[in-house]
Write an enzyme that holds these catalytic residues in place. Sequence first.
Site, mmCIF file in Angstrom:
data_model
loop_
_atom_site.group_PDB
_atom_site.id
_atom_site.type_symbol
_atom_site.label_atom_id
_atom_site.label_comp_id
_atom_site.label_asym_id
_atom_site.label_seq_id
_atom_site.Cartn_x
_atom_site.Cartn_y
_atom_site.Cartn_z
ATOM 1 N N LYS A 58 0.845 -1.199 0.000
ATOM 2 C CA LYS A 58 0.000 0.000 0.000
ATOM 3 C C LYS A 58 0.878 1.247 0.000
ATOM 4 O O LYS A 58 1.985 1.252 0.557
ATOM 5 C CB LYS A 58 -0.879 0.008 1.243
ATOM 6 N N ASP A 86 -0.833 -0.730 -4.535
ATOM 7 C CA ASP A 86 -2.091 0.017 -4.429
ATOM 8 C C ASP A 86 -1.779 1.417 -3.921
ATOM 9 O O ASP A 86 -1.349 1.587 -2.774
ATOM 10 C CB ASP A 86 -3.030 -0.710 -3.464
ATOM 11 N N GLU A 112 -2.806 -0.514 -8.698
ATOM 12 C CA GLU A 112 -4.198 -0.340 -8.296
ATOM 13 C C GLU A 112 -4.501 1.113 -7.916
ATOM 14 O O GLU A 112 -3.781 1.712 -7.125
ATOM 15 C CB GLU A 112 -4.498 -1.258 -7.107
#
Length: 241
Positions: A58, A86, A112
């Site tokens: 992330k 992401d 993402e």
Amino acid sequence: MTLYDILAKKCDLPLWKMLGGYRDRMLTSVTIGILPERETVEQAREWVRRGFRILKLKGGIDVQADAARVLKVREAVGENIRLRFDANGGYTVEEALWFVDQTLSARLELFEQPTQKGHAEMIGQVTRRGSVPVMADESVVSLRDAFRLASNDLVDMLNVKLMKVGGIAEAVQINAVARAARLEVMVGCMDESALGIAAALHFGLSDRNIAYADLDGHIDLVKDPAADAVTIEDGTLFPSQ
């Protein structure tokens, strides 16, 4: 979801078979949140030690730190582990493209939600100009969102979460739109009980076009009453029958 479960029981079939039955198990990624570089690498090594072969990192707050973390993780886990990233809608178009260029050697499997939701033309620019497959997550909440993204060639992939789109029926329709537009689907999740993960897994097992899974939201829950709804072994999810 309850009604689908009842229907499958009436048919004396596991739901994944009733929905299409394309496969009977699925690899999942496991997510590493936004952490300092050293902690990120430590977590990556620990998940690999536990048998996971797909890691999702992330980011989205600091593009330079994100790129550095991705490269360090690739160096730490070797070439055989699949990496996903992401950005949680945190980048501008130019930041997203810079990130892609900087992390080419890490061979990211997908990128993402690089840009913020509500501005579809931004994610479309990253898709057209970048060299890593781009997946929409926050940008796809409804069937209409899926149709808009697909019909305008704005992304390469869709992340479909049952809790986000409204359940199995909506997810099936969104996957149909994606399949018609030749967009692959990843079945994803929130932080949720293994009961929700099980429903998402049965959906994911049903169709060839649902090519990826990110179903790890139950792993760290304590005293989950539905913990036995799915089985996970070396990063592979199996449904109950």
